[in-house]
Design a protein around this motif. Structure first.
Motif, short mmCIF file in Angstrom:
data_model
loop_
_atom_site.label_atom_id
_atom_site.label_comp_id
_atom_site.label_asym_id
_atom_site.label_seq_id
_atom_site.Cartn_x
_atom_site.Cartn_y
_atom_site.Cartn_z
N SER A 14 -19.13 52.15 -23.35
CA SER A 14 -20.07 51.05 -23.56
C SER A 14 -19.94 50.49 -24.97
O SER A 14 -19.94 49.27 -25.17
CB SER A 14 -21.51 51.52 -23.30
N LYS A 15 -19.81 51.38 -25.95
CA LYS A 15 -19.67 50.94 -27.34
C LYS A 15 -18.34 50.22 -27.55
O LYS A 15 -18.27 49.22 -28.27
CB LYS A 15 -19.80 52.13 -28.28
N SER A 16 -17.29 50.76 -26.93
CA SER A 16 -15.98 50.12 -27.04
C SER A 16 -16.00 48.73 -26.42
O SER A 16 -15.48 47.76 -27.00
CB SER A 16 -14.92 50.99 -26.34
N LEU A 17 -16.60 48.61 -25.24
CA LEU A 17 -16.70 47.32 -24.58
C LEU A 17 -17.53 46.33 -25.41
O LEU A 17 -17.22 45.14 -25.48
CB LEU A 17 -17.32 47.47 -23.20
N GLY A 55 -13.24 36.58 -20.30
CA GLY A 55 -12.71 37.93 -20.48
C GLY A 55 -13.79 38.96 -20.77
O GLY A 55 -13.52 40.16 -20.81
N VAL A 56 -15.04 38.51 -20.95
CA VAL A 56 -16.15 39.44 -21.22
C VAL A 56 -16.39 40.32 -20.00
O VAL A 56 -16.43 39.84 -18.87
CB VAL A 56 -17.43 38.65 -21.57
N GLN A 57 -16.55 41.62 -20.23
CA GLN A 57 -16.76 42.57 -19.14
C GLN A 57 -18.07 43.31 -19.34
O GLN A 57 -18.40 43.71 -20.45
CB GLN A 57 -15.62 43.58 -19.07
N ALA A 58 -18.78 43.53 -18.25
CA ALA A 58 -20.03 44.30 -18.25
C ALA A 58 -20.89 43.97 -19.46
O ALA A 58 -21.23 44.85 -20.26
CB ALA A 58 -19.72 45.79 -18.22
#
Length: 317
Positions: A208-211, A244-247
């Motif tokens: 989650s932090k990486s995303l 390109g944004v995910q979750a």
């Protein structure tokens, strides 16, 4: 309330990941990497056949797939007992091979198990004859699969000893901001290990932090594209980047909405692209969780593939 929501999201992520892990190759599984050193000096056909045979053996033993830890290998050493040519027309090449198959820790050079097989082959060239001899190895042969099972158990024993160390090292990497590295480490802990669930909780957190970091980078690029060219083309470029944004988290959604409003205010209209992106943002929680998990696995595999080529130490044990 926020704390309870966070715990619920993490728990849901782990549950969903646990289900997915049982179907994805390599995730939560012990995988053997087929490896033949250049020193074997095999021809193209025999090399290709041997790699394929090792993969087949690993698959039957339930140890194939694209894993996240490349230290464990299944390899082979081929010795020619006899090589000759027939007196027939056309002339054929025959070989009698002694093939040793080994499972072990390729990084530390530790042998876990082995199996020896003698096979004969015939072909138009010595390389083709060797390929046929290798093809004749019975990958499901009980003694061979017993050796694979023994190797698997020793690998599981290895993880039982080092799982705590993996978690501690991964936590330290995450604390330093190296979330992808931490996730890759944690993915290597197999399902059968007692620390597996702990690893899944941490994977969810670090992924989650990486995303979040990656999504923020995309938002900055979108702002840059728009600020550089505040026209319909600039808006289209920004929207394409944002796809390109995910979750997306609430923070990311807020930043996207802020940029969209700025673009709309400038152009006095909203494009279809923006509406489609907003619809994407409003996916249900399960879809967002699965997207985060998929992204984490993809990042981990990409990270593992980008690492320096492993130099295995085997010495034919």
């Amino acid at each position: 309330m926020v704390k309870k929501l966070f715990i619920f999201i993490i728990s849901s992520l782990c549950f969903a990941f646990g289900l997915k892990a049982q179907t994805d190759n390599g995730i939560g599984r012990i995988c053997l990497n087929p490896y033949i050193p250049e020193s074997e000096g095999l021809g193209e056909q025999s090399y290709s056949m041997l790699i394929s045979k090792l993969q087949q053996i690993a698959t039957i033993g339930g140890m194939s797939g694209a894993g996240f830890d490349n230290r464990f290998i299944i390899t082979a050493h081929v010795q020619k007992i006899k090589s000759s040519q027939t007196e027939t027309i056309p002339q054929k090449n025959t070989v009698h091979l002694n093939i040793g198959i080994y499972v072990g820790d390729g990084l530390d050079g530790i042998l876990f198990s082995s199996y020896m097989s003698e096979n004969k082959g015939i072909g138009n060239s010595e390389d083709q004859a060797m390929a046929y001899a290798i093809k004749n190895i019975n990958a499901a042969q009980p003694q061979l699969q017993e050796a694979i099972a023994l190797g698997k158990q020793r690998i599981l024993d290895y993880y039982n000893k080092i799982a705590d160390g993996i978690i501690n090292t991964a936590s330290a990497s995450a604390s330093a901001g190296n979330y992808d590295e931490a996730v890759n480490m944690l993915f290597s802990i197999p399902m059968t290990n007692g620390k597996y669930e702990t690893a899944q909780v941490l994977i969810a957190q670090y992924a989650s932090k990486s995303l979040e970091n990656k999504n923020m980078t995309l938002i900055r690029k979108a702002y840059s594209a728009w600020n550089t060219n505040q026209t319909e083309q600039g808006a289209a470029d920004a929207s394409e980047i944002l796809e390109g944004v995910q979750a997306p988290s609430t923070k990311i959604q807020s930043e996207v909405t802020k940029l969209q409003k700025e673009i709309s205010s400038r152009l006095k209209t909203e494009s279809d692209r923006e509406y489609q992106l907003r619809t994407k943002e409003q996916q249900n929680a399960h879809d967002k969780q699965m997207a985060a998990i998929k992204a984490a696995a993809s990042v981990a595999k990409t990270y593992a593939a980008s690492r320096p080529k492993v130099i295995y130490r085997h010495m034919w044990w």
